[in-house]
Design a protein around this motif. Structure first.
Motif, PDB file in Angstrom:
ATOM      1  N   ILE A  92       0.839  -1.201   0.000  1.00 18.69           N
ATOM      2  CA  ILE A  92       0.000   0.000   0.000  1.00 18.69           C
ATOM      3  C   ILE A  92       0.876   1.254   0.000  1.00 18.69           C
ATOM      4  CG2 ILE A  92      -1.645   1.362   1.349  1.00 18.69           C
ATOM      5  CD1 ILE A  92      -2.921  -1.261   2.247  1.00 18.69           C
ATOM      6  N   ASN A  93       1.912   1.256   0.841  1.00 15.92           N
ATOM      7  CA  ASN A  93       2.789   2.434   0.923  1.00 15.92           C
ATOM      8  C   ASN A  93       3.561   2.673  -0.374  1.00 15.92           C
ATOM      9  OD1 ASN A  93       2.123   3.218   3.535  1.00 15.92           O
ATOM     10  ND2 ASN A  93       3.656   1.898   4.474  1.00 15.92           N
ATOM     11  N   SER A  94       3.735   1.634  -1.183  1.00 17.22           N
ATOM     12  CA  SER A  94       4.480   1.790  -2.429  1.00 17.22           C
ATOM     13  C   SER A  94       3.642   2.424  -3.539  1.00 17.22           C
ATOM     14  CB  SER A  94       4.994   0.421  -2.913  1.00 17.22           C
ATOM     15  OG  SER A  94       3.925  -0.407  -3.349  1.00 17.22           O
ATOM     16  N   GLN A  95       2.326   2.552  -3.309  1.00 17.39           N
ATOM     17  CA  GLN A  95       1.479   3.191  -4.309  1.00 17.39           C
ATOM     18  C   GLN A  95       1.837   4.676  -4.399  1.00 17.39           C
ATOM     19  OE1 GLN A  95      -0.685   1.073  -6.087  1.00 17.39           O
ATOM     20  NE2 GLN A  95       0.487  -0.350  -4.839  1.00 17.39           N
ATOM     21  N   VAL A  96       1.947   5.169  -5.606  1.00 18.87           N
ATOM     22  CA  VAL A  96       2.501   6.500  -5.832  1.00 18.87           C
ATOM     23  C   VAL A  96       1.691   7.614  -5.159  1.00 18.87           C
ATOM     24  CG1 VAL A  96       1.258   6.867  -8.007  1.00 18.87           C
ATOM     25  CG2 VAL A  96       3.480   7.979  -7.643  1.00 18.87           C
ATOM     26  N   LEU A  97       0.416   7.390  -4.896  1.00 17.30           N
ATOM     27  CA  LEU A  97      -0.426   8.422  -4.284  1.00 17.30           C
ATOM     28  C   LEU A  97      -0.374   8.422  -2.755  1.00 17.30           C
ATOM     29  CD1 LEU A  97      -3.675   8.073  -6.470  1.00 17.30           C
ATOM     30  CD2 LEU A  97      -1.952   9.863  -6.613  1.00 17.30           C
ATOM     31  N   SER A 113      -6.723   2.802   7.279  1.00 14.89           N
ATOM     32  CA  SER A 113      -6.963   4.177   6.850  1.00 14.89           C
ATOM     33  C   SER A 113      -5.750   4.626   6.041  1.00 14.89           C
ATOM     34  CB  SER A 113      -7.156   5.087   8.070  1.00 14.89           C
ATOM     35  OG  SER A 113      -7.305   6.428   7.661  1.00 14.89           O
ATOM     36  N   ILE A 114      -6.011   5.021   4.789  1.00 20.62           N
ATOM     37  CA  ILE A 114      -4.927   5.387   3.884  1.00 20.62           C
ATOM     38  C   ILE A 114      -4.959   6.892   3.621  1.00 20.62           C
ATOM     39  CG2 ILE A 114      -3.921   5.025   1.599  1.00 20.62           C
ATOM     40  CD1 ILE A 114      -5.293   2.311   1.519  1.00 20.62           C
ATOM     41  N   SER A 115      -3.864   7.570   3.915  1.00 21.36           N
ATOM     42  CA  SER A 115      -3.736   8.993   3.589  1.00 21.36           C
ATOM     43  C   SER A 115      -3.050   9.099   2.232  1.00 21.36           C
ATOM     44  CB  SER A 115      -2.900   9.714   4.651  1.00 21.36           C
ATOM     45  OG  SER A 115      -3.525   9.626   5.915  1.00 21.36           O
ATOM     46  N   HIS A 116      -3.670   9.844   1.327  1.00 21.98           N
ATOM     47  CA  HIS A 116      -3.144   9.874  -0.042  1.00 21.98           C
ATOM     48  C   HIS A 116      -3.437  11.214  -0.702  1.00 21.98           C
ATOM     49  CE1 HIS A 116      -7.256   9.388  -1.785  1.00 21.98           C
ATOM     50  NE2 HIS A 116      -7.484   8.707  -0.674  1.00 21.98           N
ATOM     51  N   TYR A 117      -2.735  11.446  -1.800  1.00 18.64           N
ATOM     52  CA  TYR A 117      -2.974  12.629  -2.615  1.00 18.64           C
ATOM     53  C   TYR A 117      -4.075  12.323  -3.630  1.00 18.64           C
ATOM     54  CZ  TYR A 117       1.618  13.950  -0.790  1.00 18.64           C
ATOM     55  OH  TYR A 117       2.679  14.245   0.035  1.00 18.64           O
ATOM     56  N   GLY A 118      -4.725  13.388  -4.077  1.00 24.19           N
ATOM     57  CA  GLY A 118      -5.741  13.239  -5.109  1.00 24.19           C
ATOM     58  C   GLY A 118      -7.082  12.762  -4.572  1.00 24.19           C
ATOM     59  N   LYS A 119      -7.960  12.391  -5.480  1.00 21.64           N
ATOM     60  CA  LYS A 119      -9.305  11.961  -5.114  1.00 21.64           C
ATOM     61  C   LYS A 119      -9.312  10.498  -4.675  1.00 21.64           C
ATOM     62  CE  LYS A 119     -10.770  13.034  -9.181  1.00 21.64           C
ATOM     63  NZ  LYS A 119     -11.643  13.221 -10.379  1.00 21.64           N
ATOM     64  N   LYS A 120     -10.361  10.133  -3.959  1.00 18.70           N
ATOM     65  CA  LYS A 120     -10.547   8.743  -3.543  1.00 18.70           C
ATOM     66  C   LYS A 120     -10.580   7.827  -4.756  1.00 18.70           C
ATOM     67  CE  LYS A 120     -14.107   5.874  -1.308  1.00 18.70           C
ATOM     68  NZ  LYS A 120     -15.412   5.920  -0.580  1.00 18.70           N
ATOM     69  N   GLU A 121     -11.241   8.281  -5.822  1.00 23.39           N
ATOM     70  CA  GLU A 121     -11.353   7.476  -7.041  1.00 23.39           C
ATOM     71  C   GLU A 121      -9.989   7.201  -7.667  1.00 23.39           C
ATOM     72  OE1 GLU A 121     -15.130   9.234  -6.022  1.00 23.39           O
ATOM     73  OE2 GLU A 121     -13.154  10.150  -6.365  1.00 23.39           O
ATOM     74  N   PHE A 151       0.871   8.511   1.117  1.00 27.06           N
ATOM     75  CA  PHE A 151       1.953   9.056   1.946  1.00 27.06           C
ATOM     76  C   PHE A 151       1.874   8.604   3.400  1.00 27.06           C
ATOM     77  CE2 PHE A 151      -1.318  12.406   1.825  1.00 27.06           C
ATOM     78  CZ  PHE A 151      -1.505  12.694   3.172  1.00 27.06           C
ATOM     79  N   ASP A 152       0.811   7.893   3.796  1.00 28.74           N
ATOM     80  CA  ASP A 152       0.741   7.363   5.164  1.00 28.74           C
ATOM     81  C   ASP A 152      -0.371   6.317   5.249  1.00 28.74           C
ATOM     82  OD1 ASP A 152       1.467   7.099   7.808  1.00 28.74           O
ATOM     83  OD2 ASP A 152       0.111   8.651   8.518  1.00 28.74           O
ATOM     84  N   THR A 153      -0.180   5.333   6.138  1.00 27.85           N
ATOM     85  CA  THR A 153      -1.223   4.333   6.395  1.00 27.85           C
ATOM     86  C   THR A 153      -1.354   4.113   7.897  1.00 27.85           C
ATOM     87  OG1 THR A 153       0.370   2.515   6.201  1.00 27.85           O
ATOM     88  CG2 THR A 153      -0.875   3.086   4.217  1.00 27.85           C
ATOM     89  N   LEU A 154      -2.553   3.797   8.322  1.00 22.30           N
ATOM     90  CA  LEU A 154      -2.817   3.538   9.736  1.00 22.30           C
ATOM     91  C   LEU A 154      -3.738   2.324   9.850  1.00 22.30           C
ATOM     92  CD1 LEU A 154      -2.650   4.400  12.740  1.00 22.30           C
ATOM     93  CD2 LEU A 154      -4.707   5.778  12.336  1.00 22.30           C
ATOM     94  N   ILE A 155      -3.294   1.312  10.613  1.00 26.13           N
ATOM     95  CA  ILE A 155      -4.126   0.120  10.831  1.00 26.13           C
ATOM     96  C   ILE A 155      -5.115   0.425  11.942  1.00 26.13           C
ATOM     97  CG2 ILE A 155      -4.134  -2.304  11.536  1.00 26.13           C
ATOM     98  CD1 ILE A 155      -1.329  -2.536  10.333  1.00 26.13           C
ATOM     99  N   ASN A 156      -6.391   0.383  11.620  1.00 23.18           N
ATOM    100  CA  ASN A 156      -7.443   0.701  12.599  1.00 23.18           C
ATOM    101  C   ASN A 156      -7.907  -0.526  13.382  1.00 23.18           C
ATOM    102  OD1 ASN A 156      -7.236   3.129  11.302  1.00 23.18           O
ATOM    103  ND2 ASN A 156      -9.421   3.426  10.988  1.00 23.18           N
ATOM    104  N   GLU A 157      -7.935  -1.661  12.700  1.00 25.22           N
ATOM    105  CA  GLU A 157      -8.512  -2.852  13.351  1.00 25.22           C
ATOM    106  C   GLU A 157      -8.046  -4.113  12.631  1.00 25.22           C
ATOM    107  OE1 GLU A 157     -12.849  -4.385  12.929  1.00 25.22           O
ATOM    108  OE2 GLU A 157     -12.867  -3.040  14.680  1.00 25.22           O
ATOM    109  N   ILE A 158      -7.809  -5.159  13.410  1.00 25.17           N
ATOM    110  CA  ILE A 158      -7.489  -6.477  12.853  1.00 25.17           C
ATOM    111  C   ILE A 158      -8.461  -7.489  13.456  1.00 25.17           C
ATOM    112  CG2 ILE A 158      -5.764  -8.303  12.627  1.00 25.17           C
ATOM    113  CD1 ILE A 158      -3.595  -6.210  12.924  1.00 25.17           C
ATOM    114  N   LYS A 159      -9.168  -8.199  12.607  1.00 23.08           N
ATOM    115  CA  LYS A 159     -10.130  -9.200  13.062  1.00 23.08           C
ATOM    116  C   LYS A 159     -10.040 -10.406  12.146  1.00 23.08           C
ATOM    117  CE  LYS A 159     -14.998  -9.860  14.237  1.00 23.08           C
ATOM    118  NZ  LYS A 159     -16.358  -9.244  14.246  1.00 23.08           N
ATOM    119  N   ASP A 160      -9.633 -11.551  12.733  1.00 19.82           N
ATOM    120  CA  ASP A 160      -9.396 -12.768  11.948  1.00 19.82           C
ATOM    121  C   ASP A 160      -8.397 -12.443  10.837  1.00 19.82           C
ATOM    122  OD1 ASP A 160     -11.185 -14.171  13.578  1.00 19.82           O
ATOM    123  OD2 ASP A 160     -12.897 -13.563  12.353  1.00 19.82           O
ATOM    124  N   ASP A 161      -8.791 -12.681   9.572  1.00 18.97           N
ATOM    125  CA  ASP A 161      -7.852 -12.402   8.477  1.00 18.97           C
ATOM    126  C   ASP A 161      -8.163 -11.080   7.788  1.00 18.97           C
ATOM    127  OD1 ASP A 161     -10.170 -13.033   7.069  1.00 18.97           O
ATOM    128  OD2 ASP A 161      -9.079 -14.108   5.493  1.00 18.97           O
TER     129      ASP A 161
END
Length: 337
Positions: free
Chosen positions: A277-282, A299-307, A284-294
């Motif tokens: 995920i961090n290697s995607q060009v858009l 939450s991904i912080s990125h440049y540009g639009k969600k689309e 600049f930060d990631t945050l793990i909110n929750e882990i449940k089973d697999d």
């Protein structure tokens, strides 16, 4: 003289695909092989500049990118972008192989708001009457011109990461061609284009409208009816096609997107997922909110639009979108396990 540049890809780690086809601009590593004149520093640096130039055109999908001021500045010190290089002596002369890391090249493009071409190779229908028309009366001089035209088209196609196909010239194609004089060449090629489901078309002539042999072939395309030399026509065609499938990182616009990823079975997979995920060009930060089973909620912080982010993830073979009901969190299955 510096010879023809041939780009080939060193496939390593995971690959990025669209419908089974690797996306050139999202690869992990690149190698560019190029002929050089000697082992002196000037010759090697010239080789570096040519290698870097050709790679930037391929990554951006734009032949005019070398005119950008930021690119001109970077080309003065191409060694900053080269991971390593080696020299080899061949029967045809001396070559150098330059290695580049994809992430550093994509970072350079994004930092300078330059386009990154993120698409599969466009498929172009090429029609050369001197080759495809069996009724064409052709002499030795025209055969030489026509063969050179076909060879140049192949080389351009390879260097610009595109595919060129030719019509099979069955009865249906011949019927279309026989009626060419009754309507414009553009209408004729558009009919052929619809039949072969190609991205666009290219039509090249070795004779003028009076049947007189041209010194150099002239071409037109689905993007322009003006008849011009092959290289100019082809590059402008590819530039216009690729800009529709290019991504420019807008660092003035920041967003956060929440996604759920299934298929993360252990900590090693989780580390790999975050790295992907961090290697995607858009991003600049990631945050793990929750882990449940697999499943992991991220939450991904990125440049540009969600689309823009979702489109980029959709082109990565490591992520398979899970279609859910409208309003649910966007979910993916992680395949790089």
């Amino acid at each position: 003289m510096i010879g023809k540049i041939v780009i080939f890809i060193l496939v390593s780690l995971s690959t990025v695909t669209i419908n089974g086809e690797e996306i050139f601009s999202l690869k992990t590593k690149y190698e560019v092989e190029i002929e050089i004149e000697g082992t002196d520093q000037n010759s090697i640096k010239q080789g570096m500049q040519n290698a870097f130039s050709s790679l930037l055109i391929s990554l951006s999908g734009n032949s005019t990118i070398l005119d950008e001021s930021s690119v001109k500045k970077a080309l003065k010190n191409p060694e900053k972008f080269i991971n390593q290089y080696k020299l080899e002596a061949t029967e045809n002369g001396l070559i150098s192989i330059f290695s580049f890391h994809g992430d550093s090249l994509r970072l350079f493009l994004s930092q300078n708001s330059l386009p990154l071409w993120v698409s599969k190779k466009p498929l172009i229908l090429s029609f050369l009457p001197c080759k495809e028309d069996s009724s064409y009366s052709i002499d030795i001089e025209e055969i030489v011109i026509c063969d050179a035209l076909e060879g140049s088209l192949f080389e351009l196609s390879q260097s610009r990461n595109s595919k060129v196909m030719h019509p099979i010239m069955d009865l249906r194609d011949i019927t279309y061609f026989d009626s060419l004089n009754s309507f414009s060449a553009t209408k004729f090629m558009n009919k052929m284009n619809r039949r072969y489901l190609t991205s666009s078309w290219l039509l090249c002539f070795t004779r003028d409208s009076f049947g007189i042999l041209l010194e150099s072939p002239l071409c037109q395309s689905s993007e322009s009816s003006d008849q011009r030399p092959l290289k100019q026509t082809f590059n402008e065609l590819l530039d216009k096609l690729n800009i529709k499938e290019s991504l420019v990182v807008d660092k003035s616009r920041k967003n956060k997107t929440l996604i759920k990823v299934a298929g993360v079975s252990d900590f090693s997979n989780l580390e790999k997922l975050v790295g992907d995920i961090n290697s995607q060009v858009l991003v600049f930060d990631t945050l793990i909110n929750e882990i449940k089973d697999d499943e992991v909620l991220i939450s991904i912080s990125h440049y540009g639009k969600k689309e823009d982010l979702l489109s980029l993830l959709g082109k990565n073979s490591g992520f398979e979108q899970i279609i859910l009901q409208s309003g649910d969190i966007i979910s993916y299955k992680y395949l790089n396990t």
